[in-house]
Design an enzyme around this catalytic site. Sequence first.
Site, short mmCIF file in Angstrom:
data_model
loop_
_atom_site.label_atom_id
_atom_site.label_comp_id
_atom_site.label_asym_id
_atom_site.label_seq_id
_atom_site.Cartn_x
_atom_site.Cartn_y
_atom_site.Cartn_z
N ARG A 136 9.78 -42.59 15.08
CA ARG A 136 8.48 -42.27 15.86
C ARG A 136 8.62 -43.03 17.72
NH1 ARG A 136 4.48 -44.37 12.01
NH2 ARG A 136 2.53 -43.83 12.87
N SER A 147 -5.34 -51.22 7.92
CA SER A 147 -5.18 -51.54 8.92
C SER A 147 -5.74 -52.96 9.51
CB SER A 147 -6.50 -50.77 9.49
OG SER A 147 -6.04 -49.72 9.97
N SER A 150 -5.31 -43.87 20.30
CA SER A 150 -4.88 -43.71 19.56
C SER A 150 -4.59 -46.15 18.93
CB SER A 150 -3.64 -44.56 19.42
OG SER A 150 -2.40 -45.17 19.20
N GLY A 183 4.52 -48.30 11.65
CA GLY A 183 4.24 -47.89 12.88
C GLY A 183 2.84 -49.18 13.28
N ARG A 232 -4.01 -56.83 10.84
CA ARG A 232 -4.61 -57.59 11.90
C ARG A 232 -5.12 -58.92 11.64
NH1 ARG A 232 -4.91 -52.22 12.73
NH2 ARG A 232 -6.27 -50.85 14.80
N ARG A 271 1.65 -40.42 2.49
CA ARG A 271 0.48 -39.87 2.49
C ARG A 271 0.73 -37.95 2.27
NH1 ARG A 271 -3.20 -44.16 4.10
NH2 ARG A 271 -3.20 -45.22 6.07
N GLN A 300 -3.66 -48.15 17.50
CA GLN A 300 -2.58 -49.30 17.85
C GLN A 300 -1.79 -49.66 18.63
OE1 GLN A 300 0.39 -46.69 15.42
NE2 GLN A 300 -0.10 -46.86 13.46
N ASP A 309 -5.65 -40.42 9.07
CA ASP A 309 -4.58 -40.18 8.45
C ASP A 309 -5.36 -40.08 7.07
OD1 ASP A 309 -3.60 -42.65 9.84
OD2 ASP A 309 -4.28 -44.01 8.81
C1 S3P Z 1 -3.77 -47.50 12.65
C2 S3P Z 1 -4.00 -46.23 13.78
C3 S3P Z 1 -4.00 -45.19 13.30
C4 S3P Z 1 -3.14 -44.64 12.26
C5 S3P Z 1 -2.54 -45.80 11.22
C6 S3P Z 1 -3.25 -46.64 11.42
C7 S3P Z 1 -4.58 -48.89 12.84
O1 S3P Z 1 -2.63 -45.06 14.70
O2 S3P Z 1 -2.69 -43.45 12.10
O3 S3P Z 1 -2.34 -45.16 9.97
O4 S3P Z 1 -3.95 -49.58 11.95
O5 S3P Z 1 -4.29 -49.38 14.16
P1 S3P Z 1 -2.80 -44.18 15.95
O6 S3P Z 1 -3.15 -45.63 16.49
O7 S3P Z 1 -1.36 -44.19 16.34
O8 S3P Z 1 -3.32 -43.11 15.70
#
Ligand code: S3P
Length: 441
Positions: free
Chosen positions: A126, A26, A171, A98, A30, A398, A173, A324
Amino acid sequence: MIERAPLTARRVGPLKGRVRVPGDKSISHRALILGALTVGKCSISGLLEGQDVLNTAKSVLALGATVERRGEGEWVIHGVGVGGFAEPSRSLDFGNSGTGCRLMLGAVAGCPITAIFDGDASLRRRPMQRVLEPLQRMGARTQGAAEGRLPVTLTGAGDAIPIVFEPPVPSAQLKSAVLLAGLSAPGQTIIVEREATRDHTEKMLAHFGADVHVEPEGNRGSRVTLVGQPELVPAPIVVPADPSSAAFPLVGALITSGSDIVLDGVMMNPLRGGLFTTLGEMGASIERLETRNEGGEEVADLRVRGGALRGVEVPAERAPAMIDEYPILAVAASFAEGTTVMRGLKELRVKESDRLAGTADMLRVNGVTVEIDGDDLIVAGKGLALGGGLVATHMDHRLAMSALVMGLASEQPVQIDDGSFIATSFPDFVALMRGLGADVA
Ligand code: S3P
């Protein structure tokens, strides 16, 4: 195209040794995206060099920032400033990720350019509408996205419209996409989360000098207020070890008796710590040897010893802090004595695969009694798993790693149909596990 790689894990004995898992995924995404929005040169150390993050690096490059790799995990980004991305000449391919895709949709939504977003077969399945909807409210226009899926063409708004956004699902994300678009909005972008999610975007924005405030909201939520159109000032980023990757050797050690390992420098951010809490309740021996601060995050060396585990009930409200980790927790639950009930796992259905179904199947083919009841996963732990199964991994890293960890302690070997997607998040997984004494080949 990644080549399929079947793998098998066998029981050999205890895991021993001291290792550091790769940088947090993550934070790595970023660092590249936000680094590209600073004005000047931003250095990153400890960057995860997995496929997902490398795809984000390629897209940052395609959008006009300069990205240089200086050594293992050592990267330098020359940022173009907020709103400064240039129109890419080719579509942006986020592969399996994603996070890369959704965060970049937000970043591009605040720039007056058009870009095509695409990904692999898993990412194309997705849901993207959840991100596109608030970005459209902020002034972005989209084309394609049949049934809210990739590929999508997005045209950003020069000056995005600041909005107040209440994500319909917890979320990070989604929150991050809106914050990234909000960077180019003249005014305050506000996110009201009913359930707080990982806060890496907010922390990194503050690190680069943005005016961003986080306050508690209700019992479990948070309210993030970002003042738009800042000049982001580069500052070095140190990426700590990923707790979601540490989870695999950690559970591997817990379920193989006699194991004694140390995982170095694992990030202890409380919004990522649900697995540690749960395993603690299950009776796991996880000792924090040394706690320190690295790159603005608390990290700890974790000593993990094998031993008996007991089944527990995992409340739905813990899901955002361990979203996760359910496949690997389900493996731990199989080797525990007693039933483990994991509640509120709806979001698992829209991860790299339908992880709720995939996790249940992984256990079932290895002789564990498991049930999906609505959005809950119920595992009847008997202190052992028969193994002997062939696990379908559905392009999901995973599930692949969890199944291999299961094979380290089950009576018979566990096979997976394809380990190639492990490279998206943990390229050295097999080598690291072998270094601890595991038999994975
Ligand atoms: C993440 C947020 C999560 C997580 C993903 C990483 C992130 O997803 O499952 O592996 O880095 O912001 P969601 O925001 O869809 O829950």
